[in-house]
Design a protein around this motif. Structure first.
Motif, PDB file in Angstrom:
ATOM      1  N   ARG A  55       0.855  -1.193   0.000  1.00  0.00           N
ATOM      2  CA  ARG A  55       0.000   0.000   0.000  1.00  0.00           C
ATOM      3  C   ARG A  55       0.887   1.237   0.000  1.00  0.00           C
ATOM      4  N   ILE A  56       0.630   2.130  -0.950  1.00  0.00           N
ATOM      5  CA  ILE A  56       1.358   3.397  -0.993  1.00  0.00           C
ATOM      6  C   ILE A  56       0.370   4.542  -0.814  1.00  0.00           C
ATOM      7  N   GLN A  57       0.906   5.639  -0.332  1.00  0.00           N
ATOM      8  CA  GLN A  57       0.124   6.868  -0.297  1.00  0.00           C
ATOM      9  C   GLN A  57       0.953   7.953  -0.967  1.00  0.00           C
ATOM     10  N   TRP A  58       0.270   8.946  -1.487  1.00  0.00           N
ATOM     11  CA  TRP A  58       0.944  10.053  -2.164  1.00  0.00           C
ATOM     12  C   TRP A  58       0.204  11.336  -1.852  1.00  0.00           C
ATOM     13  N   ARG A  59       0.936  12.438  -1.983  1.00  0.00           N
ATOM     14  CA  ARG A  59       0.349  13.769  -1.873  1.00  0.00           C
ATOM     15  C   ARG A  59       1.151  14.697  -2.761  1.00  0.00           C
ATOM     16  N   TYR A  60       0.476  15.307  -3.719  1.00  0.00           N
ATOM     17  CA  TYR A  60       1.123  16.254  -4.622  1.00  0.00           C
ATOM     18  C   TYR A  60       0.587  17.639  -4.317  1.00  0.00           C
ATOM     19  N   ASP A  61       1.502  18.593  -4.146  1.00  0.00           N
ATOM     20  CA  ASP A  61       1.140  19.985  -3.916  1.00  0.00           C
ATOM     21  C   ASP A  61       1.677  20.806  -5.083  1.00  0.00           C
ATOM     22  N   ALA A  62       0.767  21.237  -5.959  1.00  0.00           N
ATOM     23  CA  ALA A  62       1.168  21.975  -7.154  1.00  0.00           C
ATOM     24  C   ALA A  62       1.807  23.314  -6.801  1.00  0.00           C
ATOM     25  N   GLN A  63       1.338  23.943  -5.737  1.00  0.00           N
ATOM     26  CA  GLN A  63       1.873  25.247  -5.365  1.00  0.00           C
ATOM     27  C   GLN A  63       3.342  25.160  -4.948  1.00  0.00           C
ATOM     28  N   SER A  64       3.681  24.159  -4.150  1.00  0.00           N
ATOM     29  CA  SER A  64       5.079  24.007  -3.722  1.00  0.00           C
ATOM     30  C   SER A  64       5.878  23.110  -4.672  1.00  0.00           C
ATOM     31  N   GLU A  65       5.174  22.522  -5.656  1.00  0.00           N
ATOM     32  CA  GLU A  65       5.780  21.595  -6.625  1.00  0.00           C
ATOM     33  C   GLU A  65       6.499  20.452  -5.910  1.00  0.00           C
ATOM     34  N   GLN A  66       5.817  19.891  -4.927  1.00  0.00           N
ATOM     35  CA  GLN A  66       6.387  18.808  -4.132  1.00  0.00           C
ATOM     36  C   GLN A  66       5.472  17.583  -4.169  1.00  0.00           C
ATOM     37  N   LEU A  67       6.086  16.430  -4.357  1.00  0.00           N
ATOM     38  CA  LEU A  67       5.374  15.159  -4.356  1.00  0.00           C
ATOM     39  C   LEU A  67       5.937  14.301  -3.229  1.00  0.00           C
ATOM     40  N   LEU A  68       5.051  13.828  -2.359  1.00  0.00           N
ATOM     41  CA  LEU A  68       5.434  12.961  -1.253  1.00  0.00           C
ATOM     42  C   LEU A  68       4.857  11.581  -1.526  1.00  0.00           C
ATOM     43  N   VAL A  69       5.684  10.552  -1.376  1.00  0.00           N
ATOM     44  CA  VAL A  69       5.265   9.172  -1.615  1.00  0.00           C
ATOM     45  C   VAL A  69       5.772   8.330  -0.443  1.00  0.00           C
ATOM     46  N   GLN A  70       4.909   7.438   0.043  1.00  0.00           N
ATOM     47  CA  GLN A  70       5.309   6.593   1.162  1.00  0.00           C
ATOM     48  C   GLN A  70       4.631   5.237   1.068  1.00  0.00           C
ATOM     49  N   CYS A  71       5.398   4.197   1.338  1.00  0.00           N
ATOM     50  CA  CYS A  71       4.852   2.853   1.443  1.00  0.00           C
ATOM     51  C   CYS A  71       4.336   2.692   2.871  1.00  0.00           C
ATOM     52  N   LEU A  72       3.053   2.382   2.996  1.00  0.00           N
ATOM     53  CA  LEU A  72       2.441   2.218   4.309  1.00  0.00           C
ATOM     54  C   LEU A  72       2.434   0.776   4.779  1.00  0.00           C
ATOM     55  N   LYS A  73       2.429  -0.161   3.821  1.00  0.00           N
ATOM     56  CA  LYS A  73       2.324  -1.574   4.178  1.00  0.00           C
ATOM     57  C   LYS A  73       2.965  -2.407   3.079  1.00  0.00           C
ATOM     58  N   LYS A  74       3.613  -3.494   3.500  1.00  0.00           N
ATOM     59  CA  LYS A  74       4.230  -4.412   2.551  1.00  0.00           C
ATOM     60  C   LYS A  74       4.194  -5.814   3.154  1.00  0.00           C
ATOM     61  N   PRO A  75       4.244  -6.835   2.326  1.00  0.00           N
ATOM     62  CA  PRO A  75       4.325  -8.198   2.865  1.00  0.00           C
ATOM     63  C   PRO A  75       5.649  -8.402   3.611  1.00  0.00           C
ATOM     64  N   LEU A  76       5.646  -9.252   4.614  1.00  0.00           N
ATOM     65  CA  LEU A  76       6.855  -9.521   5.394  1.00  0.00           C
ATOM     66  C   LEU A  76       7.994 -10.060   4.540  1.00  0.00           C
ATOM     67  N   TYR A  77       7.655 -10.840   3.522  1.00  0.00           N
ATOM     68  CA  TYR A  77       8.697 -11.467   2.706  1.00  0.00           C
ATOM     69  C   TYR A  77       9.320 -10.528   1.679  1.00  0.00           C
ATOM     70  N   VAL A  78       8.801  -9.321   1.552  1.00  0.00           N
ATOM     71  CA  VAL A  78       9.364  -8.347   0.607  1.00  0.00           C
ATOM     72  C   VAL A  78      10.246  -7.392   1.404  1.00  0.00           C
ATOM     73  N   PRO A  79      11.548  -7.353   1.089  1.00  0.00           N
ATOM     74  CA  PRO A  79      12.453  -6.468   1.829  1.00  0.00           C
ATOM     75  C   PRO A  79      12.094  -4.989   1.652  1.00  0.00           C
ATOM     76  N   ALA A  80      12.162  -4.237   2.741  1.00  0.00           N
ATOM     77  CA  ALA A  80      11.866  -2.805   2.701  1.00  0.00           C
ATOM     78  C   ALA A  80      12.765  -2.088   1.694  1.00  0.00           C
ATOM     79  N   ALA A  81      14.033  -2.473   1.651  1.00  0.00           N
ATOM     80  CA  ALA A  81      14.975  -1.827   0.730  1.00  0.00           C
ATOM     81  C   ALA A  81      14.543  -2.012  -0.723  1.00  0.00           C
ATOM     82  N   MET A  82      13.971  -3.155  -1.038  1.00  0.00           N
ATOM     83  CA  MET A  82      13.516  -3.412  -2.404  1.00  0.00           C
ATOM     84  C   MET A  82      12.322  -2.523  -2.752  1.00  0.00           C
ATOM     85  N   VAL A  83      11.404  -2.371  -1.810  1.00  0.00           N
ATOM     86  CA  VAL A  83      10.234  -1.512  -2.047  1.00  0.00           C
ATOM     87  C   VAL A  83      10.680  -0.064  -2.231  1.00  0.00           C
ATOM     88  N   GLN A  84      11.536   0.416  -1.346  1.00  0.00           N
ATOM     89  CA  GLN A  84      12.019   1.792  -1.436  1.00  0.00           C
ATOM     90  C   GLN A  84      12.765   2.037  -2.744  1.00  0.00           C
TER      91      GLN A  84
END
Length: 86
Positions: free
Chosen positions: A43-72
């Motif tokens: 599960r990912i979440q995102w937030r784009y702010d056109a005024q500041s021209e900034q995009l934030l992306v974050q993984c909220l959930k991943k399966p235990l067998y998938v390494p965090a480093a691989m998702v990132q």
């Protein structure tokens, strides 16, 4: 457990449209400036702010067998590829 928040700077509205279109190829359909989506247990979440021209992306959930480093790494490479200007 949520992974580290990824921040992409200088993302213009044109870039954001290109990102949204490019993510369709990865099976991610984003039609809003902020939200969440889950696929294959990630599960990912995102937030784009056109005024500041900034995009934030974050993984909220991943399966235990998938390494965090691989998702990132995948998130960084995907969004970096789509934010790169030709």
């Amino acid at each position: 457990m949520a992974l580290e928040l990824l921040t992409f700077e200088n993302v213009t509205p044109t870039d954001w449209c290109r990102i949204q279109a490019g993510l369709v190829d990865d099976g991610i359909h984003i039609s809003t400036d902020a939200g969440q989506q889950e696929a294959n247990g990630i599960r990912i979440q995102w937030r784009y702010d056109a005024q500041s021209e900034q995009l934030l992306v974050q993984c909220l959930k991943k399966p235990l067998y998938v390494p965090a480093a691989m998702v990132q790494s995948r998130l960084k490479s995907t969004f970096s590829r789509l934010t790169a200007r030709s």
